[in-house]
Design a protein around this motif. Structure first.
Motif, PDB file in Angstrom:
ATOM      1  N   UNK A   1       3.715 -11.506  -2.601  1.00 56.94           N
ATOM      2  CA  UNK A   1       3.417 -12.643  -1.903  1.00 56.94           C
ATOM      3  C   UNK A   1       4.041 -14.007  -2.408  1.00 56.94           C
ATOM      4  N   UNK A   2       5.050 -13.852  -3.123  1.00 58.27           N
ATOM      5  CA  UNK A   2       6.077 -14.202  -3.911  1.00 58.27           C
ATOM      6  C   UNK A   2       6.846 -15.063  -3.396  1.00 58.27           C
ATOM      7  N   UNK A   3       7.233 -13.887  -2.730  1.00 57.82           N
ATOM      8  CA  UNK A   3       8.509 -14.584  -1.635  1.00 57.82           C
ATOM      9  C   UNK A   3       7.876 -14.747  -0.390  1.00 57.82           C
ATOM     10  N   UNK A   4       7.085 -14.422   0.249  1.00 57.85           N
ATOM     11  CA  UNK A   4       6.247 -14.822   1.328  1.00 57.85           C
ATOM     12  C   UNK A   4       6.198 -16.295   1.375  1.00 57.85           C
TER      13      UNK A   4
ATOM     14  N   UNK B   1       4.275  -4.351  -5.774  1.00 62.56           N
ATOM     15  CA  UNK B   1       4.883  -4.620  -4.123  1.00 62.56           C
ATOM     16  C   UNK B   1       4.063  -5.646  -3.355  1.00 62.56           C
ATOM     17  N   UNK B   2       3.047  -5.862  -3.298  1.00 69.42           N
ATOM     18  CA  UNK B   2       1.340  -6.640  -2.967  1.00 69.42           C
ATOM     19  C   UNK B   2       2.755  -7.970  -3.768  1.00 69.42           C
ATOM     20  N   UNK B   3       2.355  -8.118  -5.304  1.00 64.90           N
ATOM     21  CA  UNK B   3       1.611  -9.649  -6.401  1.00 64.90           C
ATOM     22  C   UNK B   3       3.620 -10.139  -5.867  1.00 64.90           C
TER      23      UNK B   3
ATOM     24  N   UNK C   1       5.649 -11.064   7.018  1.00 58.19           N
ATOM     25  CA  UNK C   1       5.577  -9.389   6.434  1.00 58.19           C
ATOM     26  C   UNK C   1       4.336  -8.806   5.994  1.00 58.19           C
ATOM     27  N   UNK C   2       4.671  -8.492   5.206  1.00 56.80           N
ATOM     28  CA  UNK C   2       3.973  -7.722   4.237  1.00 56.80           C
ATOM     29  C   UNK C   2       4.459  -7.276   2.831  1.00 56.80           C
ATOM     30  N   UNK C   3       3.949  -7.539   1.436  1.00 54.47           N
ATOM     31  CA  UNK C   3       4.812  -7.302   0.649  1.00 54.47           C
ATOM     32  C   UNK C   3       5.994  -7.103   0.507  1.00 54.47           C
ATOM     33  N   UNK C   4       6.381  -6.312   0.367  1.00 59.63           N
ATOM     34  CA  UNK C   4       8.457  -6.623   0.003  1.00 59.63           C
ATOM     35  C   UNK C   4       9.087  -5.933   1.504  1.00 59.63           C
ATOM     36  N   UNK C   5       8.473  -6.385   2.461  1.00 56.85           N
ATOM     37  CA  UNK C   5       8.593  -6.435   3.481  1.00 56.85           C
ATOM     38  C   UNK C   5       8.687  -7.544   4.908  1.00 56.85           C
ATOM     39  N   UNK C   6       9.479  -8.485   4.494  1.00 54.16           N
ATOM     40  CA  UNK C   6       9.892  -9.742   4.729  1.00 54.16           C
ATOM     41  C   UNK C   6      10.870 -10.469   5.874  1.00 54.16           C
TER      42      UNK C   6
ATOM     43  N   UNK D   1       0.565  -1.641  -0.020  1.00 50.94           N
ATOM     44  CA  UNK D   1       0.512   0.130  -0.401  1.00 50.94           C
ATOM     45  C   UNK D   1       1.242   1.161   0.282  1.00 50.94           C
ATOM     46  N   UNK D   2       0.096   2.276  -0.374  1.00 49.78           N
ATOM     47  CA  UNK D   2       1.180   3.559   0.068  1.00 49.78           C
ATOM     48  C   UNK D   2       1.607   3.724   1.194  1.00 49.78           C
TER      49      UNK D   2
END
Length: 442
Positions: A335-338, A330-332, A357-362, A257-258
């Motif tokens: 999800x793959x990274x998580x 980042x959301x998409x 985590x969430x988005x690209x913060x894991x 998200x922003x």
């Protein structure tokens, strides 16, 4: 090739001229000399895929040409004036931020760093409420200034020996964060809410604001349950206590998200921002509503805050985020990274205790039941990953959490390749360590 000092030469000069508190990652660190989007290059030409983004800074990538071009043009036109003079870039940036900030947050004060932004936000809360006290979460990190260090709950970053013991300062009250190893998420969050209720009932009339990271970064990538912050905001409003969202790591698309608070539909009273807003150029700000900002009437200025170069850069960053849909990306990709990291954790249950985590913060926590060993293994994994061409970070209360916060321009292929390298690194560390510890750096 340029006449680079090389890692040994840089380390020697750091040892001679830097303060001893300045540490570095890696036992054998590279000298980084160049960046291109999601890639970094060492002095010897080695390419590294960056999965840490300079600690969540270069969301748009290193030396992104669409951003750098506008920075360079402004640098050659008008480099600096203070806010006591009229320039166009900073008012355009303030107007642009009003369009992306949540709710009715439309007033912005520009500064240089996240610490300054949080300091200003805390001051604004005192000016608006006429109260002195603050609430903060345990294991949060909010800055290096005296006041921001006072509301920092992560002990390793409370550097001032004159600070009151955690929980003993009459002006700052800490409550448990909504996370505890061995406790389910809702139970931990409920414990935090119960503590908040007790503090507000006792001294809510003396508290100006509660400052929080929507997702704790240095505390180990801690994501609360969806209901937590809406309930926090409702409780604070009952006592006239402001909510300050420290979005310095989480802002501008990082979490999908922003702003991270957007994930839960919560509009803070004050938002602080830095890091990704400048994509490597120092720019930071705290923003609030017309009514709250109206309380800040005493003379104040920031010599470099909102300077033309930083402002134009930030405008270019916002343009790039919008044009390339970075929050959605980042959301998409997050999800793959998580999912990929959770697969790795399932194959290495003796090492990887939890992925969150969430988005690209894991974050991926190692050996949660033995954080000291986990910290040693984290250092080993960082070293192995660097040698395999990947830069990742580390954080956490015990420094045992691997941090994955890449530029938001990272690709699916980058993620897949990194996950393969991570598995090989975990194999190598597990085989080489044999129960031995190799030392740990901050």
């Amino acid at each position: 090739m340029q006449n680079y000092l090389g890692p040994e030469g840089v380390l020697a000069k750091r040892k001679q001229y830097f303060y001893p508190c300045t540490s570095h990652f890696y036992r054998n660190p590279p000298q980084l000399v160049k960046g291109e989007m999601q890639y970094l290059y060492g002095h010897d030409g080695t390419c590294y895929t960056d999965f840490f983004a300079g600690v969540s800074v270069v969301a748009g990538g290193h030396c992104n040409p669409e951003i750098v071009k506008r920075t360079a043009e402004q640098l050659g036109t008008l480099q600096h004036t203070c806010t006591i003079y009229l320039t166009q870039p900073n008012v355009e940036l303030a107007e642009r931020l009003a369009g992306v900030l949540p709710g009715e947050l439309s007033r912005t004060f520009f500064v240089n760093s996240g610490s300054e932004a949080n300091e200003g936000a805390l001051l604004l809360a005192r000016l608006h409420t006429g109260r002195k006290g603050f609430l903060a979460l345990e294991q949060g990190l909010h800055g290096r200034t005296h006041l921001t260090m006072s509301v920092t709950g992560l002990r390793m970053w409370r550097s001032d020996p004159q600070l009151a013991e955690l929980g003993a300062d009459a002006d700052v009250t800490f409550i448990p964060r909504p996370y505890e190893r061995g406790m389910n998420a809702d139970e931990a969050a409920r414990r935090s809410i119960d503590a908040l209720k007790a503090v507000l009932a006792e001294k809510g009339g003396d508290i100006a604001a509660m400052i929080v990271e929507p997702i704790q970064g240095n505390g180990g990538i801690i994501v609360p349950p969806d209901w937590y912050f809406p309930e926090v905001k409702a409780l604070l409003e009952q006592y006239g206590v402001l909510l300050i969202a420290d979005e310095i790591q989480t802002g501008f698309g990082r979490t999908g998200r922003m702003f991270a608070m957007d994930r839960w539909g919560v509009t803070p009273d004050i938002v602080t921002m830095a890091k990704a807003l400048g994509s490597g150029v120092p720019v930071a700000a705290f923003a609030s509503t017309d009514a709250i900002a109206a309380s800040f009437t005493r003379p104040s200025a920031s010599t470099f805050g909102g300077n033309p170069v930083s402002s134009v850069t930030a405008l270019a960053v916002l343009d790039y985020i919008e044009a390339h849909h970075l929050p959605e990306r980042a959301e998409r990709l997050g999800g793959l990274l998580l999912a990929g990291l959770k697969d790795v954790a399932a194959r290495y249950p003796h090492v990887v205790s939890e992925v969150r985590g969430a988005g690209l913060m894991i974050g991926a926590e190692l050996c949660a039941d033995d954080a000291e060993r986990g910290a040693l293994m984290a250092d080993d994994v960082l070293e192995e990953m660097k040698d395999r061409g990947f830069i990742i970070g580390k954080n956490g209360v015990g420094r045992n959490v691997l941090a994955f916060q890449p530029p938001l321009v990272i690709t699916e292929d980058d993620i897949a390749e990194m996950l393969v390298a991570l598995e090989r690194s975990l194999d190598a560390v597990h085989e080489a360590r044999g129960g031995k510890d190799n030392g740990v750096r901050p």
